[in-house]
Design a protein around this motif. Sequence first.
Motif, short mmCIF file in Angstrom:
data_model
loop_
_atom_site.label_atom_id
_atom_site.label_comp_id
_atom_site.label_asym_id
_atom_site.label_seq_id
_atom_site.Cartn_x
_atom_site.Cartn_y
_atom_site.Cartn_z
N ASN A 70 7.62 13.20 -2.30
CA ASN A 70 7.77 12.40 -1.10
C ASN A 70 8.24 10.96 -1.31
OD1 ASN A 70 6.74 14.18 1.21
ND2 ASN A 70 5.22 14.46 -0.40
N TYR A 71 8.48 10.58 -2.55
CA TYR A 71 8.94 9.22 -2.84
C TYR A 71 10.18 9.28 -3.71
CZ TYR A 71 4.75 7.41 -0.68
OH TYR A 71 3.78 7.11 0.24
N ASP A 72 11.18 8.48 -3.34
CA ASP A 72 12.43 8.44 -4.09
C ASP A 72 12.24 7.85 -5.48
OD1 ASP A 72 13.78 9.51 -1.94
OD2 ASP A 72 14.36 7.55 -1.14
N GLN A 73 11.35 6.87 -5.59
CA GLN A 73 11.08 6.20 -6.86
C GLN A 73 9.67 6.55 -7.33
OE1 GLN A 73 13.38 4.25 -8.47
NE2 GLN A 73 14.78 4.94 -6.86
N PRO A 74 9.45 6.63 -8.63
CA PRO A 74 8.09 6.88 -9.13
C PRO A 74 7.14 5.77 -8.68
CG PRO A 74 9.71 7.05 -10.90
CD PRO A 74 10.43 6.49 -9.71
N ALA A 129 0.81 -1.22 0.00
CA ALA A 129 0.00 0.00 0.00
C ALA A 129 0.84 1.27 0.00
CB ALA A 129 -0.94 0.00 1.21
N ASP A 130 2.05 1.18 0.55
CA ASP A 130 2.95 2.33 0.59
C ASP A 130 4.36 1.81 0.31
OD1 ASP A 130 4.64 4.47 1.20
OD2 ASP A 130 3.48 5.07 2.96
N PRO A 131 4.89 2.05 -0.89
CA PRO A 131 6.16 1.43 -1.28
C PRO A 131 7.41 2.01 -0.60
CG PRO A 131 5.36 2.84 -3.02
CD PRO A 131 4.28 2.79 -1.98
N SER A 132 7.26 3.00 0.25
CA SER A 132 8.42 3.59 0.94
C SER A 132 8.56 2.98 2.33
CB SER A 132 8.27 5.10 1.06
OG SER A 132 9.29 5.61 1.91
N GLU A 133 9.57 2.11 2.49
CA GLU A 133 9.79 1.49 3.80
C GLU A 133 10.12 2.54 4.85
OE1 GLU A 133 12.25 -2.12 5.96
OE2 GLU A 133 12.25 -1.99 3.76
N ASP A 134 10.85 3.58 4.47
CA ASP A 134 11.17 4.66 5.42
C ASP A 134 9.90 5.34 5.91
OD1 ASP A 134 13.89 4.16 5.17
OD2 ASP A 134 14.22 5.77 3.71
N ASN A 135 8.98 5.64 5.00
CA ASN A 135 7.72 6.26 5.39
C ASN A 135 6.92 5.35 6.31
OD1 ASN A 135 8.35 8.42 3.75
ND2 ASN A 135 6.81 7.99 2.21
N VAL A 136 6.83 4.07 5.96
CA VAL A 136 6.06 3.11 6.77
C VAL A 136 6.64 3.03 8.17
CG1 VAL A 136 5.48 0.66 7.03
CG2 VAL A 136 5.23 1.77 4.80
N ARG A 137 7.94 2.86 8.28
CA ARG A 137 8.57 2.74 9.61
C ARG A 137 8.38 4.03 10.42
NH1 ARG A 137 11.26 -1.83 10.57
NH2 ARG A 137 11.82 -3.12 8.80
N ALA A 138 8.40 5.18 9.76
CA ALA A 138 8.23 6.46 10.46
C ALA A 138 6.82 6.60 11.04
CB ALA A 138 8.53 7.62 9.52
N GLN A 188 1.65 6.92 -13.75
CA GLN A 188 2.39 7.40 -12.59
C GLN A 188 1.51 8.26 -11.68
OE1 GLN A 188 5.95 9.66 -13.44
NE2 GLN A 188 6.51 9.79 -11.29
N HIS A 189 1.55 7.94 -10.38
CA HIS A 189 0.87 8.79 -9.40
C HIS A 189 1.72 10.04 -9.19
CE1 HIS A 189 -2.52 6.49 -7.92
NE2 HIS A 189 -1.78 5.40 -7.97
N LYS A 190 1.09 11.18 -9.26
CA LYS A 190 1.78 12.45 -9.02
C LYS A 190 1.12 13.20 -7.87
CE LYS A 190 3.31 12.79 -13.78
NZ LYS A 190 3.18 13.48 -15.05
N ASP A 191 -0.20 13.34 -7.93
CA ASP A 191 -0.94 14.11 -6.93
C ASP A 191 -1.62 13.18 -5.94
OD1 ASP A 191 -0.30 16.37 -8.50
OD2 ASP A 191 -2.07 16.02 -9.75
N MET A 192 -1.82 13.69 -4.72
CA MET A 192 -2.55 12.95 -3.70
C MET A 192 -3.91 13.60 -3.49
SD MET A 192 -1.78 12.34 0.34
CE MET A 192 -0.70 10.95 0.14
N LEU A 193 -4.93 12.78 -3.42
CA LEU A 193 -6.28 13.23 -3.11
C LEU A 193 -6.52 13.01 -1.63
CD1 LEU A 193 -8.97 14.33 -4.22
CD2 LEU A 193 -9.65 11.96 -4.64
N ARG A 194 -6.91 14.04 -0.93
CA ARG A 194 -7.20 13.94 0.51
C ARG A 194 -8.71 13.71 0.67
NH1 ARG A 194 -3.30 12.78 3.77
NH2 ARG A 194 -4.64 13.62 5.39
N LEU A 195 -9.05 12.68 1.43
CA LEU A 195 -10.44 12.30 1.70
C LEU A 195 -10.68 12.31 3.20
CD1 LEU A 195 -10.59 9.08 -0.54
CD2 LEU A 195 -11.28 11.38 -1.22
N ALA A 196 -11.93 12.42 3.60
CA ALA A 196 -12.27 12.36 5.03
C ALA A 196 -13.69 11.84 5.20
CB ALA A 196 -12.15 13.74 5.68
#
Length: 162
Positions: free
Chosen positions: A137-141, A30-39, A148-156
């Motif tokens: 926010n991601y080192d790799q595309p 769901a989130d390919p950045s291990e650094d982000n996940v661990r943080a 390619q994902h570029k923008d994030m949609l914020r939902l609530a």
Amino acid sequence: MNDEYYLSIQAVTPEQLLMEQLSITLLLEADPSEDNVRAYLKNSRCYRAEIRQKTVGVCVLTKKSDDCFELMNIAVAPGMQAQGIGTRLLNFVISEVEASGAHRIELGTGTFGHQLGFYQKAGFRAERVERDFFLKNYDQPVFENGIQHKDMLRLAIEFQSG
């Protein structure tokens, strides 16, 4: 008997998720950045969905304030998707947050893909777009279905006050 009757969802610690390779693999689906996940795992509420003691899904929430949580990650094992596990896990987590007295859950996701409909079916509504989020926010595309994902949609989703 159908395995859906054996689905159990329970709260677990971030450390419990990190000790199980399958949970880590799911989080990275769901989130390919291990650094982000661990943080974001450090101070999170974590949930694990299991069928017959085998992990089939995970979910991670962070507390933004007394009345708001952010859904950071939700993932179901690829071979178990499209069977209602993700829906049950998300509904469970929404109920847990609402029962805690919070009034809101937020999340960020790509601006396209199946997950957008998944969240909208659960009651989440679009609020804003964070342009170039995935680029910054991601080192790799990050690609989905060759796009390619570029923008994030914020939902609530907001809960009615009692």
